[in-house]
Write an enzyme that holds these catalytic residues in place. Structure first.
Site, PDB file in Angstrom:
ATOM      1  N   CYS A 118     -19.129-137.623 -21.580  1.00  0.00           N
ATOM      2  CA  CYS A 118     -19.758-138.941 -21.750  1.00  0.00           C
ATOM      3  C   CYS A 118     -20.647-139.329 -20.571  1.00  0.00           C
ATOM      4  O   CYS A 118     -21.467-140.234 -20.679  1.00  0.00           O
ATOM      5  CB  CYS A 118     -18.690-139.999 -21.983  1.00  0.00           C
ATOM      6  SG  CYS A 118     -17.775-139.677 -23.480  1.00  0.00           S
ATOM      7  N   HIS A 257     -21.833-146.854 -20.996  1.00  0.00           N
ATOM      8  CA  HIS A 257     -21.410-145.897 -22.022  1.00  0.00           C
ATOM      9  C   HIS A 257     -20.555-146.644 -23.047  1.00  0.00           C
ATOM     10  O   HIS A 257     -19.741-147.492 -22.685  1.00  0.00           O
ATOM     11  CB  HIS A 257     -20.595-144.775 -21.365  1.00  0.00           C
ATOM     12  CG  HIS A 257     -19.907-143.908 -22.357  1.00  0.00           C
ATOM     13  ND1 HIS A 257     -20.583-143.273 -23.383  1.00  0.00           N
ATOM     14  CD2 HIS A 257     -18.593-143.572 -22.515  1.00  0.00           C
ATOM     15  CE1 HIS A 257     -19.713-142.593 -24.114  1.00  0.00           C
ATOM     16  NE2 HIS A 257     -18.511-142.760 -23.610  1.00  0.00           N
ATOM     17  N   ASN A 287     -18.880-144.069 -30.589  1.00  0.00           N
ATOM     18  CA  ASN A 287     -19.063-143.343 -29.323  1.00  0.00           C
ATOM     19  C   ASN A 287     -19.770-142.016 -29.618  1.00  0.00           C
ATOM     20  O   ASN A 287     -19.155-141.085 -30.148  1.00  0.00           O
ATOM     21  CB  ASN A 287     -17.686-143.101 -28.680  1.00  0.00           C
ATOM     22  CG  ASN A 287     -17.772-142.358 -27.358  1.00  0.00           C
ATOM     23  OD1 ASN A 287     -18.841-141.907 -26.961  1.00  0.00           O
ATOM     24  ND2 ASN A 287     -16.646-142.215 -26.699  1.00  0.00           N
TER      25      ASN A 287
HETATM   26  O1  UT7 Z   1     -15.800-141.709 -24.147  1.00  0.00           O
HETATM   27  C1  UT7 Z   1     -14.829-140.950 -23.505  1.00  0.00           C
HETATM   28  C2  UT7 Z   1     -13.831-141.787 -22.827  1.00  0.00           C
HETATM   29  N1  UT7 Z   1     -12.905-142.339 -23.787  1.00  0.00           N
HETATM   30  C3  UT7 Z   1     -12.487-143.585 -23.664  1.00  0.00           C
HETATM   31  O2  UT7 Z   1     -12.919-144.295 -22.779  1.00  0.00           O
HETATM   32  C4  UT7 Z   1     -11.437-144.062 -24.623  1.00  0.00           C
HETATM   33  C5  UT7 Z   1     -10.346-144.779 -23.860  1.00  0.00           C
HETATM   34  N2  UT7 Z   1      -9.220-145.187 -24.711  1.00  0.00           N
HETATM   35  C6  UT7 Z   1      -9.340-146.159 -25.640  1.00  0.00           C
HETATM   36  O3  UT7 Z   1     -10.421-146.645 -25.886  1.00  0.00           O
HETATM   37  C7  UT7 Z   1      -8.104-146.647 -26.346  1.00  0.00           C
HETATM   38  O4  UT7 Z   1      -6.956-146.158 -25.664  1.00  0.00           O
HETATM   39  C8  UT7 Z   1      -8.018-146.220 -27.854  1.00  0.00           C
HETATM   40  C9  UT7 Z   1      -9.080-146.971 -28.643  1.00  0.00           C
HETATM   41  C10 UT7 Z   1      -8.216-144.716 -27.991  1.00  0.00           C
HETATM   42  C11 UT7 Z   1      -6.663-146.590 -28.421  1.00  0.00           C
HETATM   43  O5  UT7 Z   1      -6.432-148.006 -28.253  1.00  0.00           O
HETATM   44  P1  UT7 Z   1      -5.052-148.539 -27.641  1.00  0.00           P
HETATM   45  O6  UT7 Z   1      -5.138-150.002 -27.630  1.00  0.00           O
HETATM   46  O7  UT7 Z   1      -4.880-147.817 -26.322  1.00  0.00           O
HETATM   47  O8  UT7 Z   1      -4.017-148.098 -28.718  1.00  0.00           O
HETATM   48  P2  UT7 Z   1      -2.759-147.120 -28.568  1.00  0.00           P
HETATM   49  O9  UT7 Z   1      -3.194-145.703 -28.387  1.00  0.00           O
HETATM   50  O10 UT7 Z   1      -1.803-147.696 -27.582  1.00  0.00           O
HETATM   51  O11 UT7 Z   1      -2.101-147.257 -30.002  1.00  0.00           O
HETATM   52  C12 UT7 Z   1      -1.509-148.489 -30.434  1.00  0.00           C
HETATM   53  C13 UT7 Z   1      -0.997-148.324 -31.839  1.00  0.00           C
HETATM   54  C14 UT7 Z   1      -0.118-147.093 -32.035  1.00  0.00           C
HETATM   55  O12 UT7 Z   1       0.914-147.436 -32.938  1.00  0.00           O
HETATM   56  P3  UT7 Z   1       2.393-147.775 -32.404  1.00  0.00           P
HETATM   57  O13 UT7 Z   1       2.829-146.554 -31.634  1.00  0.00           O
HETATM   58  O14 UT7 Z   1       2.223-148.976 -31.523  1.00  0.00           O
HETATM   59  O15 UT7 Z   1       3.142-148.002 -33.652  1.00  0.00           O
HETATM   60  C15 UT7 Z   1      -1.038-146.110 -32.690  1.00  0.00           C
HETATM   61  O16 UT7 Z   1      -0.349-145.162 -33.492  1.00  0.00           O
HETATM   62  O17 UT7 Z   1      -2.119-148.163 -32.747  1.00  0.00           O
HETATM   63  C16 UT7 Z   1      -1.888-147.000 -33.568  1.00  0.00           C
HETATM   64  N3  UT7 Z   1      -3.178-146.428 -33.899  1.00  0.00           N
HETATM   65  C17 UT7 Z   1      -3.877-146.754 -34.992  1.00  0.00           C
HETATM   66  N4  UT7 Z   1      -3.635-147.618 -35.990  1.00  0.00           N
HETATM   67  C18 UT7 Z   1      -4.577-147.740 -36.954  1.00  0.00           C
HETATM   68  C19 UT7 Z   1      -3.879-145.510 -33.190  1.00  0.00           C
HETATM   69  N5  UT7 Z   1      -5.038-145.227 -33.814  1.00  0.00           N
HETATM   70  C20 UT7 Z   1      -5.057-145.994 -34.940  1.00  0.00           C
HETATM   71  C21 UT7 Z   1      -5.990-146.154 -35.972  1.00  0.00           C
HETATM   72  N6  UT7 Z   1      -5.723-147.039 -36.949  1.00  0.00           N
HETATM   73  N7  UT7 Z   1      -7.178-145.469 -36.008  1.00  0.00           N
END
Ligand code: UT7
Length: 332
Positions: A118, A257, A287
């Site tokens: 990225c 980004h 992204n």
């Molecule tokens: O460009 C390269 C660099 N990348 C980044 O900068 C990305 C950095 N990370 C992020 O942007 C975020 O961590 C994500 C968008 C990837 C994830 O968001 P989050 O708020 O950190 O969510 P999480 O991973 O803690 O997941 C929370 C919940 C989980 O369920 P439980 O365990 O709480 O029951 C996930 O299973 O959300 C669930 N979940 C989803 N639910 C519906 C994860 N993905 C999805 C989805 N739809 N697509």
């Protein structure tokens, strides 16, 4: 200490190209366990574009660069070099730069691909600017392109919803004043385990076993990347202002980004940015990895949000970990 180029070098034209096919969050919810509300509130993404099978990075990069050349009134054979930032090249070799050179007829240019995920576009931008600043190159094209749909596991909702495909291009030339004023880049290889593709390289070549184990797709530990991205993007963006004595009020546009709107908002807050001064296209295009910043610049120019002499900060964070920022005065 600032990193000042030996002579002023600026972006003199921009271009972009996206695939036609749009996939909304609701479209994705048809084939994976997700929903529009989760994706929008956690990431800011409403839709993305994905290529049709068979389209490679050069198929988006070439038209994006052609658009930039047309806007500059420049012929492809005037280019001295083409640098392509991508983690999804058409093939490992030849490079995507070779393919773009051939597609456009850039007969006098050499070129190469640059891999920094990225942060790739910013690394490529300052590499290209250094070539021009040295006086050895006059006209350098820099393209950020990624076909993320080719490396995401469409059964993995934690990554598949985040990424899109696209290409953005800029032309770099010497300018009388302004242009790129300062930049900074970092890597921290200890973060490599949080965002990577397990197989397909020399350490773990493709085999029936790696394919069966789905090791040719993006693996991301979202929370680990999120925490580091929030901190570093905010810090490095602020560094550009502080060490150049630029006040937040003088910043016309912040172009981060586009990985997650929450990360971008945190960086904007650290910059004490006035309302409406952050460029956002993640909602429409998700992204697109190396393409987020050049496409956002192109769109800002199109929307009349950038004019000659405006002060702009670009910043990125991604796999590696890699991160960086650039302070510039807009030149076109
Ligand atoms: O460009 C390269 C660099 N990348 C980044 O900068 C990305 C950095 N990370 C992020 O942007 C975020 O961590 C994500 C968008 C990837 C994830 O968001 P989050 O708020 O950190 O969510 P999480 O991973 O803690 O997941 C929370 C919940 C989980 O369920 P439980 O365990 O709480 O029951 C996930 O299973 O959300 C669930 N979940 C989803 N639910 C519906 C994860 N993905 C999805 C989805 N739809 N697509």
């Amino acid at each position: 200490m600032t990193r000042r180029l030996a002579r002023p070098v600026g972006i003199t034209a921009t271009g972009q190209h996206y695939p036609e096919r749009v996939y909304t969050n609701d479209d994705l919810a048809q084939f994976m366990d997700t929903n529009d509300e989760w994706i929008r509130t956690r990431t800011g993404i409403s839709q993305r574009r994905w290529v049709e099978p068979g389209q490679g990075a050069s198929d988006l990069a070439a038209p994006a660069l052609q658009m930039a050349l047309d806007r500059r009134g420049m012929k492809a054979d005037e280019l001295d070099a083409i640098i392509i930032a991508t983690v999804t090249p058409d093939t490992f070799f030849p490079s995507t730069a070779c393919r773009v050179q051939e597609k456009l007829g850039a007969t006098k240019a050499y070129g190469f691909d640059l891999s920094a995920a990225c942060s790739g576009f910013l690394y490529a931008l300052t590499t290209g600017a250094a070539l021009v600043a040295s006086g050895t190159h006059q006209k350098v094209a820099v393209v950020g392109v990624d076909i993320m749909s080719s490396i995401i596991n469409k059964e993995d909702r934690t990554t598949a919803v985040l990424f899109g495909d696209g290409a953005g291009a800029v032309i770099l030339e010497a300018v009388p004043e302004g242009g790129i004023l300062d930049f900074e880049h970092f890597i921290d290889g200890s973060g490599g385990c949080h965002l990577f593709m397990p197989a397909g390289g020399s350490a773990r070549p493709a085999s029936a076993e790696t394919v069966a184990a789905k090791e040719h797709f993006v693996v991301q530990h979202g929370q680990d990347v999120f925490k580091k991205a929030v901190r570093e993007m905010a810090e490095i963006s602020r560094l550009m202002l502080d060490r150049n004595q630029v006040s937040p009020d003088d910043l016309k546009l912040f172009v981060p980004h586009q990985a997650n709107l929450r990360i971008m908002d945190a960086a904007a807050k650290r910059l004490e940015l006035a309302e409406g001064r952050m460029m956002v296209n993640i909602n429409e295009f998700a992204n697109t990895t190396a393409a987020t910043i050049p496409t956002a610049l192109h769109q800002a120019q199109e929307q009349g949000r950038l004019g000659k002499g405006d002060t702009v900060v670009l910043s990125a964070f991604g796999a590696g970990f890699t991160w960086g920022a650039v302070l510039l005065k807009w030149s076109c």
